[in-house]
Design a protein around this motif. Structure first.
Motif, PDB file in Angstrom:
ATOM      1  N   UNK A 285       1.102  -1.179   0.033  1.00 37.35           N
ATOM      2  CA  UNK A 285       0.041  -0.201  -0.123  1.00 37.35           C
ATOM      3  C   UNK A 285       0.965   1.245  -0.003  1.00 37.35           C
ATOM      4  N   UNK A 286       1.758   1.466   0.972  1.00 32.57           N
ATOM      5  CA  UNK A 286       2.543   2.665   0.781  1.00 32.57           C
ATOM      6  C   UNK A 286       3.484   2.692  -0.321  1.00 32.57           C
ATOM      7  N   UNK A 287       4.025   1.600  -0.756  1.00 31.82           N
ATOM      8  CA  UNK A 287       4.909   1.591  -1.811  1.00 31.82           C
ATOM      9  C   UNK A 287       4.040   1.873  -3.205  1.00 31.82           C
ATOM     10  N   UNK A 288       3.071   1.663  -3.317  1.00 33.84           N
ATOM     11  CA  UNK A 288       2.259   1.893  -4.516  1.00 33.84           C
ATOM     12  C   UNK A 288       1.631   3.401  -4.516  1.00 33.84           C
ATOM     13  N   UNK A 289       1.319   3.932  -3.209  1.00 32.09           N
ATOM     14  CA  UNK A 289       0.978   5.354  -3.177  1.00 32.09           C
ATOM     15  C   UNK A 289       2.291   6.300  -3.296  1.00 32.09           C
ATOM     16  N   UNK A 290       3.643   5.870  -2.736  1.00 32.01           N
ATOM     17  CA  UNK A 290       4.938   6.646  -3.238  1.00 32.01           C
ATOM     18  C   UNK A 290       5.100   6.789  -4.461  1.00 32.01           C
ATOM     19  N   UNK A 291       4.858   5.610  -5.468  1.00 29.00           N
ATOM     20  CA  UNK A 291       5.418   5.491  -6.772  1.00 29.00           C
ATOM     21  C   UNK A 291       4.227   6.149  -7.724  1.00 29.00           C
ATOM     22  N   UNK A 292       2.998   5.912  -7.369  1.00 29.27           N
ATOM     23  CA  UNK A 292       1.918   6.383  -8.311  1.00 29.27           C
ATOM     24  C   UNK A 292       1.237   7.782  -8.024  1.00 29.27           C
ATOM     25  N   UNK A 293       1.362   7.987  -6.711  1.00 27.58           N
ATOM     26  CA  UNK A 293       0.710   9.540  -6.560  1.00 27.58           C
ATOM     27  C   UNK A 293       1.708  10.579  -6.422  1.00 27.58           C
ATOM     28  N   UNK A 294       1.259  11.413  -7.483  1.00 26.83           N
ATOM     29  CA  UNK A 294       2.371  12.739  -7.808  1.00 26.83           C
ATOM     30  C   UNK A 294       2.526  13.483  -6.541  1.00 26.83           C
ATOM     31  N   UNK A 295       1.176  13.765  -5.758  1.00 25.94           N
ATOM     32  CA  UNK A 295       1.581  14.767  -4.595  1.00 25.94           C
ATOM     33  C   UNK A 295       2.153  14.266  -3.512  1.00 25.94           C
ATOM     34  N   UNK A 296       2.140  12.855  -3.361  1.00 28.12           N
ATOM     35  CA  UNK A 296       3.248  12.075  -2.204  1.00 28.12           C
ATOM     36  C   UNK A 296       4.385  12.217  -2.643  1.00 28.12           C
ATOM     37  N   UNK A 297       4.732  12.082  -4.168  1.00 32.26           N
ATOM     38  CA  UNK A 297       6.244  12.144  -4.580  1.00 32.26           C
ATOM     39  C   UNK A 297       6.680  13.593  -4.289  1.00 32.26           C
ATOM     40  N   UNK A 298       5.937  14.617  -4.761  1.00 31.00           N
ATOM     41  CA  UNK A 298       6.077  15.941  -4.387  1.00 31.00           C
ATOM     42  C   UNK A 298       6.461  16.088  -3.170  1.00 31.00           C
ATOM     43  N   UNK A 299       5.667  15.706  -2.098  1.00 25.01           N
ATOM     44  CA  UNK A 299       5.723  15.881  -0.835  1.00 25.01           C
ATOM     45  C   UNK A 299       7.079  15.311  -0.251  1.00 25.01           C
ATOM     46  N   UNK A 300       7.369  14.052  -1.012  1.00 30.76           N
ATOM     47  CA  UNK A 300       8.687  13.321  -0.369  1.00 30.76           C
ATOM     48  C   UNK A 300       9.846  14.282  -0.894  1.00 30.76           C
ATOM     49  N   UNK A 301       9.859  14.963  -2.213  1.00 27.40           N
ATOM     50  CA  UNK A 301      10.970  15.902  -2.400  1.00 27.40           C
ATOM     51  C   UNK A 301      11.086  16.939  -1.492  1.00 27.40           C
ATOM     52  N   UNK A 302       9.794  17.562  -1.240  1.00 34.12           N
ATOM     53  CA  UNK A 302       9.627  18.767  -0.261  1.00 34.12           C
ATOM     54  C   UNK A 302      10.460  18.427   1.071  1.00 34.12           C
ATOM     55  N   UNK A 303      10.160  17.304   1.561  1.00 27.69           N
ATOM     56  CA  UNK A 303      10.697  16.926   2.861  1.00 27.69           C
ATOM     57  C   UNK A 303      12.018  16.677   2.871  1.00 27.69           C
ATOM     58  N   UNK A 304      12.719  15.953   1.723  1.00 28.76           N
ATOM     59  CA  UNK A 304      14.062  15.982   1.696  1.00 28.76           C
ATOM     60  C   UNK A 304      14.976  16.987   1.665  1.00 28.76           C
TER      61      UNK A 304
END
Length: 312
Positions: A285-304
């Motif tokens: 579940x979290x892997x699918x959301x991390x790879x397919x959801x653009x907003x989650x990917x964007x949030x991950x980049x911002x946090x990093x």
């Protein structure tokens, strides 16, 4: 060498892994899946907490899904690993009851949370102007509380019944967890009451939610098809296809298990299908959301970027 220190009320879990090289391979695989699921779900919860742009009803529901998955896999896998390593497959009467209670509560809550997420996607795509009203914080909280309450009531009904009937046969449960359906094959009385509760539970947690998922997705697909904005279509497709993927992984094994004729079921097939919604889904579940959801990917980049900036 298997070592059992049994009391008269203990159960024995046959487990998932055969004593062979194949069994050892699957055991190592599960050992690797467990920390991956813990890390990915904890990361998703932390990411949603840290990034203010994810402080929306949809991602609040997603954080609840990660909390459920985190507890779901933690309820089952540590006992499986312990049983395999130490060769003691016994589980106490109380321990079995607690595991069954947690498993059923989390399974029911997850089914309803997934349905709520599909509804959220439907409102966001088909009625964007009404979204702040239909998916307010209050509505989101009510959905979550309702999911947990219904899951708890369902689990209490099943577990209370299962642990108040006499077991006069072998107490060896042909499963890797204290699943009520597997336990009742050892009962020395007619379990028609349980069959009735299974029918009610299946209707409440599988049939109705499936209808509730199928109808909104029909509207979502139509709305996405009619969108003129390529960017809007891409965003809607990314979010909703992610929901659909997660829902399919969770619901498909459950629907097959509980709507399949009982005469055609087998303990081995039941255990294999249970792996999907108890072990694989919490990791995926979290892997699918991390790879397919653009907003989650964007949030991950911002946090990093934020972390790197603080370090510099």
């Amino acid at each position: 060498m298997e070592n059992y220190n049994l009391t008269s009320t203990d159960f024995i879990l046959w487990g998932l892994f055969p004593l062979s090289k194949i069994g050892l391979f699957f055991f190592i695989l599960v050992v690797l899946i467990f920390p991956t699921a813990l890390f990915s779900n904890l990361s998703m919860i932390l990411l949603i907490f840290l990034d203010t742009q994810l402080h929306t009803p949809m991602y609040f529901l997603l954080s609840q899904l990660s909390i459920i998955d985190l507890n779901h896999i933690s309820t089952i896998v540590p006992k499986m690993i312990s049983n395999f390593l130490f060769g003691n497959k016994s589980i106490s009467f109380i321990g079995c009851g607690v595991q069954s209670l947690f498993f059923l509560t989390l399974a029911g809550a997850e089914a309803l949370i997934l349905t709520s997420m599909v509804y959220d996607c439907y409102i966001a795509v088909c009625f964007p102007l009404h979204y702040p009203i239909r998916m307010s914080k209050r509505m989101c909280v009510l959905m979550i509380i309702g999911s947990w309450i219904m899951g708890s009531v369902n689990s209490c009904a099943h577990t209370t019944y299962a642990f108040h009937i006499p077991y006069c046969r072998s107490r060896a449960v042909n499963h890797f967890l204290c699943k009520v359906a597997a336990m009742l094959t050892l009962a020395c009385m007619d379990t028609w009451v349980y069959e009735y509760t299974v029918f009610v539970s299946t209707t409440l947690f599988l049939v109705f939610p499936f209808i509730g998922i199928a109808y909104p997705y029909g509207g979502v697909l139509l709305a996405v098809h009619c969108m003129h904005s390529a960017e809007g279509r891409k965003k809607a497709d990314s979010t909703c296809s992610t929901h659909l993927t997660v829902v399919t992984f969770y619901y498909a094994p459950l629907v097959y298990t509980y709507l399949h004729p009982r005469s055609l079921r087998s303990p081995t097939k039941d255990k294999v299908l249970a792996v999907f919604y108890t072990i694989l889904t919490p990791m995926l579940n979290p892997i699918i959301y991390s790879l397919r959801d653009s907003e989650v990917l964007g949030a991950l980049r911002r946090v990093i970027q934020r972390i790197c900036t603080v370090k510099i």
